[in-house]
Design a protein around this motif. Structure first.
Motif, PDB file in Angstrom:
ATOM      1  N   LYS A  12       0.830  -1.209   0.000  1.00  0.00           N
ATOM      2  CA  LYS A  12       0.000   0.000   0.000  1.00  0.00           C
ATOM      3  C   LYS A  12       0.866   1.262   0.000  1.00  0.00           C
ATOM      4  O   LYS A  12       0.447   2.308  -0.499  1.00  0.00           O
ATOM      5  CB  LYS A  12      -0.930  -0.015   1.212  1.00  0.00           C
ATOM      6  N   LEU A  13       2.049   1.151   0.563  1.00  0.00           N
ATOM      7  CA  LEU A  13       2.960   2.297   0.648  1.00  0.00           C
ATOM      8  C   LEU A  13       4.375   1.780   0.423  1.00  0.00           C
ATOM      9  O   LEU A  13       4.840   0.895   1.143  1.00  0.00           O
ATOM     10  CB  LEU A  13       2.842   2.956   2.035  1.00  0.00           C
ATOM     11  N   TRP A  14       5.063   2.321  -0.586  1.00  0.00           N
ATOM     12  CA  TRP A  14       6.402   1.852  -0.879  1.00  0.00           C
ATOM     13  C   TRP A  14       7.249   2.979  -1.447  1.00  0.00           C
ATOM     14  O   TRP A  14       6.734   3.997  -1.873  1.00  0.00           O
ATOM     15  CB  TRP A  14       6.377   0.671  -1.862  1.00  0.00           C
ATOM     16  N   ARG A  15       8.550   2.775  -1.427  1.00  0.00           N
ATOM     17  CA  ARG A  15       9.447   3.748  -2.045  1.00  0.00           C
ATOM     18  C   ARG A  15      10.633   3.023  -2.668  1.00  0.00           C
ATOM     19  O   ARG A  15      10.936   1.874  -2.329  1.00  0.00           O
ATOM     20  CB  ARG A  15       9.929   4.786  -1.043  1.00  0.00           C
TER      21      ARG A  15
ATOM     22  N   VAL B 139       4.414   7.267   5.783  1.00  0.00           N
ATOM     23  CA  VAL B 139       5.313   8.166   5.072  1.00  0.00           C
ATOM     24  C   VAL B 139       6.321   8.743   6.062  1.00  0.00           C
ATOM     25  O   VAL B 139       5.932   9.335   7.071  1.00  0.00           O
ATOM     26  CB  VAL B 139       4.526   9.317   4.400  1.00  0.00           C
ATOM     27  N   PRO B 140       7.613   8.566   5.830  1.00  0.00           N
ATOM     28  CA  PRO B 140       8.614   9.099   6.755  1.00  0.00           C
ATOM     29  C   PRO B 140       8.500  10.621   6.893  1.00  0.00           C
ATOM     30  O   PRO B 140       8.163  11.324   5.944  1.00  0.00           O
ATOM     31  CB  PRO B 140       9.942   8.703   6.093  1.00  0.00           C
ATOM     32  N   ARG B 141       8.801  11.110   8.063  1.00  0.00           N
ATOM     33  CA  ARG B 141       8.751  12.549   8.308  1.00  0.00           C
ATOM     34  C   ARG B 141      10.034  13.224   7.817  1.00  0.00           C
ATOM     35  O   ARG B 141      11.088  12.611   7.741  1.00  0.00           O
ATOM     36  CB  ARG B 141       8.566  12.820   9.802  1.00  0.00           C
TER      37      ARG B 141
ATOM     38  N   THR C 290      -0.614   4.391  -2.325  1.00  0.00           N
ATOM     39  CA  THR C 290      -1.745   3.924  -3.126  1.00  0.00           C
ATOM     40  C   THR C 290      -3.098   4.365  -2.579  1.00  0.00           C
ATOM     41  O   THR C 290      -4.123   4.106  -3.219  1.00  0.00           O
ATOM     42  CB  THR C 290      -1.730   2.387  -3.247  1.00  0.00           C
ATOM     43  N   SER C 291      -3.100   5.051  -1.441  1.00  0.00           N
ATOM     44  CA  SER C 291      -4.371   5.552  -0.902  1.00  0.00           C
ATOM     45  C   SER C 291      -4.746   6.903  -1.499  1.00  0.00           C
ATOM     46  O   SER C 291      -5.878   7.361  -1.328  1.00  0.00           O
ATOM     47  CB  SER C 291      -4.290   5.673   0.622  1.00  0.00           C
TER      48      SER C 291
ATOM     49  N   SER D  40      -4.493   4.124  -6.902  1.00  0.00           N
ATOM     50  CA  SER D  40      -4.873   2.803  -6.414  1.00  0.00           C
ATOM     51  C   SER D  40      -4.133   1.683  -7.133  1.00  0.00           C
ATOM     52  O   SER D  40      -3.936   1.719  -8.354  1.00  0.00           O
ATOM     53  CB  SER D  40      -6.383   2.600  -6.587  1.00  0.00           C
ATOM     54  N   ALA D  41      -3.728   0.680  -6.353  1.00  0.00           N
ATOM     55  CA  ALA D  41      -3.084  -0.512  -6.914  1.00  0.00           C
ATOM     56  C   ALA D  41      -4.059  -1.678  -6.992  1.00  0.00           C
ATOM     57  O   ALA D  41      -3.658  -2.822  -7.204  1.00  0.00           O
ATOM     58  CB  ALA D  41      -1.881  -0.902  -6.066  1.00  0.00           C
ATOM     59  N   SER D  42      -5.330  -1.425  -6.835  1.00  0.00           N
ATOM     60  CA  SER D  42      -6.326  -2.487  -6.868  1.00  0.00           C
ATOM     61  C   SER D  42      -6.670  -2.852  -8.303  1.00  0.00           C
ATOM     62  O   SER D  42      -6.296  -2.165  -9.250  1.00  0.00           O
ATOM     63  CB  SER D  42      -7.595  -2.040  -6.129  1.00  0.00           C
ATOM     64  N   GLY D  43      -7.411  -3.931  -8.464  1.00  0.00           N
ATOM     65  CA  GLY D  43      -7.848  -4.371  -9.779  1.00  0.00           C
ATOM     66  C   GLY D  43      -6.863  -5.308 -10.446  1.00  0.00           C
ATOM     67  O   GLY D  43      -5.837  -5.688  -9.870  1.00  0.00           O
ATOM     68  N   HIS D  44      -7.182  -5.708 -11.659  1.00  0.00           N
ATOM     69  CA  HIS D  44      -6.412  -6.703 -12.382  1.00  0.00           C
ATOM     70  C   HIS D  44      -6.077  -7.860 -11.452  1.00  0.00           C
ATOM     71  O   HIS D  44      -4.914  -8.266 -11.292  1.00  0.00           O
ATOM     72  CB  HIS D  44      -5.138  -6.109 -12.983  1.00  0.00           C
ATOM     73  N   ASP D  45      -7.130  -8.392 -10.822  1.00  0.00           N
ATOM     74  CA  ASP D  45      -6.940  -9.493  -9.881  1.00  0.00           C
ATOM     75  C   ASP D  45      -7.125 -10.858 -10.539  1.00  0.00           C
ATOM     76  O   ASP D  45      -7.297 -11.874  -9.854  1.00  0.00           O
ATOM     77  CB  ASP D  45      -7.885  -9.345  -8.688  1.00  0.00           C
TER      78      ASP D  45
END
Length: 456
Positions: free
Chosen positions: A386-389, A410-412, A425-426, A431-436
């Motif tokens: 959901k959260l990446w870098r 998210v880092p400060r 992704t929020s 969004s990273a949803s779909g293509h399931d």
């Protein structure tokens, strides 16, 4: 006045149309010259210049102190490479000292070109036509503006772009679709500027550019497949106020060469090892579960160019909603589409067109908004972060994609450029949803399929 300035600011974005035009087969058209097309892109400025060599050579002076101190101790070549890496630029294959993403003329002025988004690097290799997943349009715009102020240089409208129009919230993505919406809304069908024209309401969101080697297989262009292909559409990115209607006619022959160049591109081959036995099993999985939408490869290859309804694919729909039927019709009746003479316009598409998967190994991150970092994550929908870098610039050969760090929050204290390394992704349009569809496969089938995708 602000609208007129605003119009000029966003026009430098060459992202939207550059990678989406294939060969125009109209009777009597001159066959383009692919090599000439490449030369046009890297040597001919179709937009007003953005900054000069002195500005770029001094941009390090506005960097954060730690990086600035490092740059101060480096020589000119090292500083150039640091700047290239910071903004997502790459050297040209034929001359690594020159940026692929900019036209640099004999006077030392820099002008953005199509390769800003459609020329990047993967596994340490620069590839023209590859989606540039590192380009930071907002970052270079902001820091060039600060450098000009530091040097006492005159600012141009482009320098204010990111202050009034979203350029992109993540490296490698841009608000490309709305650049096109805004540009075309100020022109009539003949591409003449309309006095008093203003921008329509726009749904701002970010897009990952497609690879240029896909367009040769397509009959219609863009993610929603609305536009019949033709070489004129390539010229959309030059819709700056300074370019009058006649300029597009004058440059049409250049762009026959440009799309001939695009039409000549082939997907890069995967440079790593491939388990051929496993890939053979993966080919069966692909044929049974993926080829209906994405097409087949090898002998008798076929690409169906299938439109998948949004309620079926279920990926982020911001891109679909960002263009209105009226905008699509406006494009279709313009000079770009030969005033409607090219059949096949889709004013109200139902969803997204499943792309061909040639060279898919190289095109991370995935989905049209760049929300999924690797092919492994694409095949494991429940495991998508959901959260990446970005963790490093190295290629992840195990999961097939970019090397990432999964985050809980998210880092400060991040700078704006560092913040664009973080994909959340929020956020709207992210969004990273779909293509399931891979959920019907077991782990062995997914592993086999991943191995097969290396071979495309």
């Amino acid at each position: 006045m602000m609208e007129r300035i605003f119009a000029i600011l966003i026009l430098v974005a060459v992202i939207l149309p550059c990678g989406l035009v294939a060969e125009d087969r109209a009777a009597g058209d001159r066959m383009g010259d692919p090599q000439a097309g490449y030369e046009h892109l890297i040597n001919t400025p179709y937009l007003p210049p953005y900054f000069d060599q002195e500005t770029f050579d001094n941009v390090w002076r506005v960097w954060p102190k730690t990086l600035r101190d490092q740059a101060e101790q480096a020589d000119a070549d090292q500083r150039r490479q640091m700047a290239f890496e910071r903004y997502g630029l790459t050297g040209r294959v034929e001359d690594p000292t020159k940026p692929l993403q900019y036209v640099v003329d004999k006077k030392g002025t820099w002008t953005l070109n199509c390769f800003s988004c459609h020329g990047g690097q993967v596994d340490g290799k620069t590839i023209a036509g590859l989606p540039n997943n590192r380009f930071d349009f907002a970052g270079i715009t902001d820091e060039i503006r600060l450098t000009k102020a530091l040097l006492g240089k005159k600012l141009v409208p482009t320098d204010y772009s990111s202050l009034v129009f979203p350029m992109g919230n993540n490296k490698g993505t841009t608000n490309a679709v709305n650049f096109g919406v805004a540009l075309l809304s100020l022109r009539d069908a003949d591409l003449k500027l309309v006095p008093g024209a203003s921008f329509p309401k726009m749904l701002h969101h970010d897009m990952e550019p497609p690879p240029w080697w896909h367009f040769v297989k397509k009959e219609n262009l863009y993610l929603d497949g609305f536009a019949p292909k033709g070489h004129r559409g390539l010229l959309q990115f030059t819709l700056v106020k300074e370019n009058k209607a006649q300029a597009f006619r004058d440059r049409e022959e250049d762009f026959r060469d440009v799309y001939a160049y695009l039409n000549s591109l082939e997907a890069p081959k995967y440079p790593g090892s491939v388990d051929q036995a496993q890939a053979k099993q993966g080919r069966i999985v692909f044929h049974n579960h993926c080829s209906e939408c994405h097409g087949t490869h090898g002998e008798n290859a076929d690409y169906p160019e299938r439109m998948v309804p949004i309620d079926v694919v279920k990926t982020d729909r911001a891109r679909l909603d960002s263009l209105s039927p009226a905008h699509r019709e406006g494009y279709g009746q313009s000079w770009f589409n030969s005033y409607g003479q090219q059949a096949g316009l889709i004013a109200d598409p139902a969803g997204y067109v499943a792309p061909p998967l040639d060279g898919v190994w190289a095109t991370a991150p995935y989905l049209h908004n760049g929300s999924v970092p690797t092919l492994w994550h694409l095949l494991h929908p429940d495991e998508r972060p959901k959260l990446w870098r970005w963790k490093s610039l190295g290629y992840d050969h195990q999961r097939m994609g970019i090397s990432v760090e999964v985050l809980d929050e998210v880092p400060r204290g991040l700078s704006s450029i560092e913040r664009r390394e973080v994909f959340d992704t929020s956020r709207f349009g992210k969004s990273a949803s779909g293509h399931d569809f891979p959920n019907v496969l077991n782990d062995t089938e997914k592993a086999d399929l991943l191995e097969y995708l290396k071979t495309l």
